[in-house]
Design a protein around this motif. Sequence first.
Motif, PDB file in Angstrom:
ATOM      1  N   GLU A   1       3.714  -1.010  -8.229  1.00  0.00           N
ATOM      2  CA  GLU A   1       3.605  -0.191  -6.383  1.00  0.00           C
ATOM      3  C   GLU A   1       2.663  -1.315  -5.892  1.00  0.00           C
ATOM      4  OE1 GLU A   1       4.767   3.450  -6.383  1.00  0.00           O
ATOM      5  OE2 GLU A   1       6.654   3.047  -7.715  1.00  0.00           O
ATOM      6  N   ILE A   2       2.483  -1.298  -4.639  1.00  0.00           N
ATOM      7  CA  ILE A   2       1.903  -1.647  -4.091  1.00  0.00           C
ATOM      8  C   ILE A   2       0.624  -1.227  -3.852  1.00  0.00           C
ATOM      9  CG2 ILE A   2       2.904  -0.378  -2.050  1.00  0.00           C
ATOM     10  CD1 ILE A   2       1.658  -4.068  -0.846  1.00  0.00           C
ATOM     11  N   GLN A   3      -0.393  -1.079  -3.908  1.00  0.00           N
ATOM     12  CA  GLN A   3      -1.818  -0.167  -3.514  1.00  0.00           C
ATOM     13  C   GLN A   3      -2.988  -0.163  -2.851  1.00  0.00           C
ATOM     14  OE1 GLN A   3      -2.197   2.670  -5.336  1.00  0.00           O
ATOM     15  NE2 GLN A   3      -0.286   1.932  -7.013  1.00  0.00           N
ATOM     16  N   GLN A   4      -3.310   0.182  -2.422  1.00  0.00           N
ATOM     17  CA  GLN A   4      -4.464   0.325  -1.826  1.00  0.00           C
ATOM     18  C   GLN A   4      -5.827   0.619  -1.911  1.00  0.00           C
ATOM     19  OE1 GLN A   4      -4.105   2.953   2.150  1.00  0.00           O
ATOM     20  NE2 GLN A   4      -6.373   1.773   2.995  1.00  0.00           N
ATOM     21  N   GLU A   5      -6.565  -0.463  -1.676  1.00  0.00           N
ATOM     22  CA  GLU A   5      -7.775  -1.187  -2.726  1.00  0.00           C
ATOM     23  C   GLU A   5      -8.520  -1.521  -2.334  1.00  0.00           C
ATOM     24  OE1 GLU A   5      -6.772  -3.021  -6.374  1.00  0.00           O
ATOM     25  OE2 GLU A   5      -5.332  -2.067  -7.208  1.00  0.00           O
TER      26      GLU A   5
ATOM     27  N   PHE B   1      10.004  -9.962  -5.958  1.00  0.00           N
ATOM     28  CA  PHE B   1      11.313  -9.499  -5.976  1.00  0.00           C
ATOM     29  C   PHE B   1      11.542  -8.033  -6.398  1.00  0.00           C
ATOM     30  CE2 PHE B   1      12.095 -13.613  -7.239  1.00  0.00           C
ATOM     31  CZ  PHE B   1      13.362 -14.045  -6.895  1.00  0.00           C
ATOM     32  N   ILE B   2      11.750  -7.483  -5.235  1.00  0.00           N
ATOM     33  CA  ILE B   2      12.668  -5.705  -5.292  1.00  0.00           C
ATOM     34  C   ILE B   2      13.316  -4.787  -6.320  1.00  0.00           C
ATOM     35  CG2 ILE B   2      12.166  -3.484  -3.985  1.00  0.00           C
ATOM     36  CD1 ILE B   2      11.425  -5.954  -1.813  1.00  0.00           C
ATOM     37  N   VAL B   3      13.405  -3.957  -6.984  1.00  0.00           N
ATOM     38  CA  VAL B   3      14.049  -3.846  -7.756  1.00  0.00           C
ATOM     39  C   VAL B   3      15.288  -2.195  -6.211  1.00  0.00           C
ATOM     40  CG1 VAL B   3      14.585  -2.246  -9.654  1.00  0.00           C
ATOM     41  CG2 VAL B   3      13.331  -3.852 -10.379  1.00  0.00           C
ATOM     42  N   MET B   4      16.234  -3.022  -6.514  1.00  0.00           N
ATOM     43  CA  MET B   4      16.919  -1.846  -5.860  1.00  0.00           C
ATOM     44  C   MET B   4      18.310  -1.848  -6.948  1.00  0.00           C
ATOM     45  SD  MET B   4      15.607  -3.223  -1.900  1.00  0.00           S
ATOM     46  CE  MET B   4      16.701  -1.570  -1.291  1.00  0.00           C
TER      47      MET B   4
ATOM     48  N   LEU C   1       0.333  -8.460   3.668  1.00  0.00           N
ATOM     49  CA  LEU C   1       0.672  -7.285   4.571  1.00  0.00           C
ATOM     50  C   LEU C   1       1.663  -6.834   5.674  1.00  0.00           C
ATOM     51  CD1 LEU C   1      -1.735 -10.908   6.645  1.00  0.00           C
ATOM     52  CD2 LEU C   1      -2.479  -7.927   6.021  1.00  0.00           C
ATOM     53  N   GLU C   2       2.176  -7.389   4.858  1.00  0.00           N
ATOM     54  CA  GLU C   2       3.879  -6.995   6.044  1.00  0.00           C
ATOM     55  C   GLU C   2       5.025  -7.231   4.233  1.00  0.00           C
ATOM     56  OE1 GLU C   2       5.384  -9.062   9.439  1.00  0.00           O
ATOM     57  OE2 GLU C   2       3.833  -8.270  10.366  1.00  0.00           O
ATOM     58  N   GLY C   3       5.951  -6.841   4.177  1.00  0.00           N
ATOM     59  CA  GLY C   3       7.631  -7.505   4.089  1.00  0.00           C
ATOM     60  C   GLY C   3       6.992  -5.719   2.312  1.00  0.00           C
ATOM     61  N   VAL C   4       6.910  -5.087   2.725  1.00  0.00           N
ATOM     62  CA  VAL C   4       7.062  -4.167   0.477  1.00  0.00           C
ATOM     63  C   VAL C   4       6.066  -3.251   1.352  1.00  0.00           C
ATOM     64  CG1 VAL C   4       5.941  -3.916  -1.525  1.00  0.00           C
ATOM     65  CG2 VAL C   4       6.373  -6.422  -0.613  1.00  0.00           C
ATOM     66  N   SER C   5       6.382  -1.727   1.179  1.00  0.00           N
ATOM     67  CA  SER C   5       6.266  -0.986   1.555  1.00  0.00           C
ATOM     68  C   SER C   5       6.039  -0.089  -0.270  1.00  0.00           C
ATOM     69  CB  SER C   5       8.043  -0.049   1.654  1.00  0.00           C
ATOM     70  OG  SER C   5       8.151  -0.574   3.061  1.00  0.00           O
ATOM     71  N   LYS C   6       5.280   1.020   0.323  1.00  0.00           N
ATOM     72  CA  LYS C   6       5.190   2.328  -0.925  1.00  0.00           C
ATOM     73  C   LYS C   6       6.161   2.646  -1.470  1.00  0.00           C
ATOM     74  CE  LYS C   6       0.354   3.759   0.598  1.00  0.00           C
ATOM     75  NZ  LYS C   6      -0.654   5.160   0.696  1.00  0.00           N
ATOM     76  N   GLY C   7       6.215   2.740  -2.489  1.00  0.00           N
ATOM     77  CA  GLY C   7       7.020   3.193  -3.332  1.00  0.00           C
ATOM     78  C   GLY C   7       7.866   2.310  -3.580  1.00  0.00           C
ATOM     79  N   GLU C   8       7.946   1.422  -3.629  1.00  0.00           N
ATOM     80  CA  GLU C   8       8.855   0.234  -4.191  1.00  0.00           C
ATOM     81  C   GLU C   8       8.735  -0.945  -5.098  1.00  0.00           C
ATOM     82  OE1 GLU C   8      11.194  -1.567  -0.155  1.00  0.00           O
ATOM     83  OE2 GLU C   8       8.465  -2.376  -0.454  1.00  0.00           O
ATOM     84  N   LYS C   9       9.389  -0.888  -6.086  1.00  0.00           N
ATOM     85  CA  LYS C   9       9.518  -1.511  -7.390  1.00  0.00           C
ATOM     86  C   LYS C   9       9.219  -2.920  -7.166  1.00  0.00           C
ATOM     87  CE  LYS C   9       9.587   2.650  -9.118  1.00  0.00           C
ATOM     88  NZ  LYS C   9       7.822   3.198  -9.995  1.00  0.00           N
ATOM     89  N   VAL C  10       8.067  -3.641  -7.150  1.00  0.00           N
ATOM     90  CA  VAL C  10       7.873  -4.877  -7.551  1.00  0.00           C
ATOM     91  C   VAL C  10       8.060  -5.800  -8.804  1.00  0.00           C
ATOM     92  CG1 VAL C  10       6.784  -6.848  -6.616  1.00  0.00           C
ATOM     93  CG2 VAL C  10       6.908  -4.733  -4.805  1.00  0.00           C
TER      94      VAL C  10
END
Length: 375
Positions: free
Chosen positions: A38-42, A324-327, A349-358
Amino acid sequence: MKKKTWIALGVISLVIIMISVSVYRQVLAKGPTVKTTEIQQEEISSLLMVPGTVKLQDEQIVYAAPDKGELKELLVDEGQTVKKGAVLAKLQNPQLELEMEQNKIAIESANLKINQIDKKIKQLKDKEKTLSDQVGKEEAKKQLAPELEQLEMEKKLANLDLKQTGLQKDIIIKRQAELEIKSTIDGVVLAAKKPDSASSTGAMADPILHIGKLEGMTASGLLSEYDTLKVSSGQKVIIKSDAIQGQEWQGEITKIAIIPEQSQAGLQSGSQAVQYPVTVKISGDTKTLKPGFQVIMEIETDKKSAMVLPIDAVHDDGDKPYVFIVMDGKAQKQSVKTGITSGEKIEILEGVSKGEKVIVNGPDNLKNGLEVTVK
């Protein structure tokens, strides 16, 4: 009997094939197994990668100089430790010895001439005393004044000649001192060899002596005019070498040139890119590094907090980057906008939201809409 055996074998084979097909369909239905993140803030930083060359921080290089003299003897060997001021080699210059002898003669001649003039002046003053008794002091001085002025002028000229030969002597003594090549640093003899006739006159002559202080190393490279705005003295640098895998060194920028490096070819063509030399002091154990090693200098130029993914999760076929996101059990291709890359992380910067499985490190046959199984 044989007929029944063959029939039994055929039935068994058919059952095995049906089971295999069923298992294959079940596996295929599940799709390939993938790992997700998942996307993380670092906190990440932008790295400027600059190719560089390892150099000695302090060194002394001596080339053959026929105008100073020919090499008479080398007094040190390669690998030998020397102290500052130690005599490394001696030169010989027959022409300089001849000039010294000529200078001695010139000094002696000037002194003799001055002595002779002093004697004549003394004789003239004695004559003036005798003449004073006959014609008076003022008249005697008047009669002998032209001759005395002439002698005093000759003495001044002789003193100037003596001073000139004295200056020449100082120059010769200085040149004689240069016949002894001394170490300017405490270090190790890296090279010590007599020049051959070909290399002593060639444009790419090898040095006859190379002294270096191995305790300190630097790395030098070139920065574009744009990159010079990102760096400054004191910035930390990580140094890596392809020749020494798995090892890195810490460094610090010590100097950024004010004037760009220029080559003769670039000056003539007028098309040379502007590049500024940068010097980095390497700290820590540098025993494995050698002068001349090619390295990569990673300079941290910008640090910030950002949403990031592992760099292996982002694909780029030359059009737009995507992930690729698993949906709903399927891989969905999603375009993204990326920012800076920091090590194994890349800014999203754009395209992936928090919680999405990448999907990370997906299989080669991964396509949009393919059913997948998450580990």
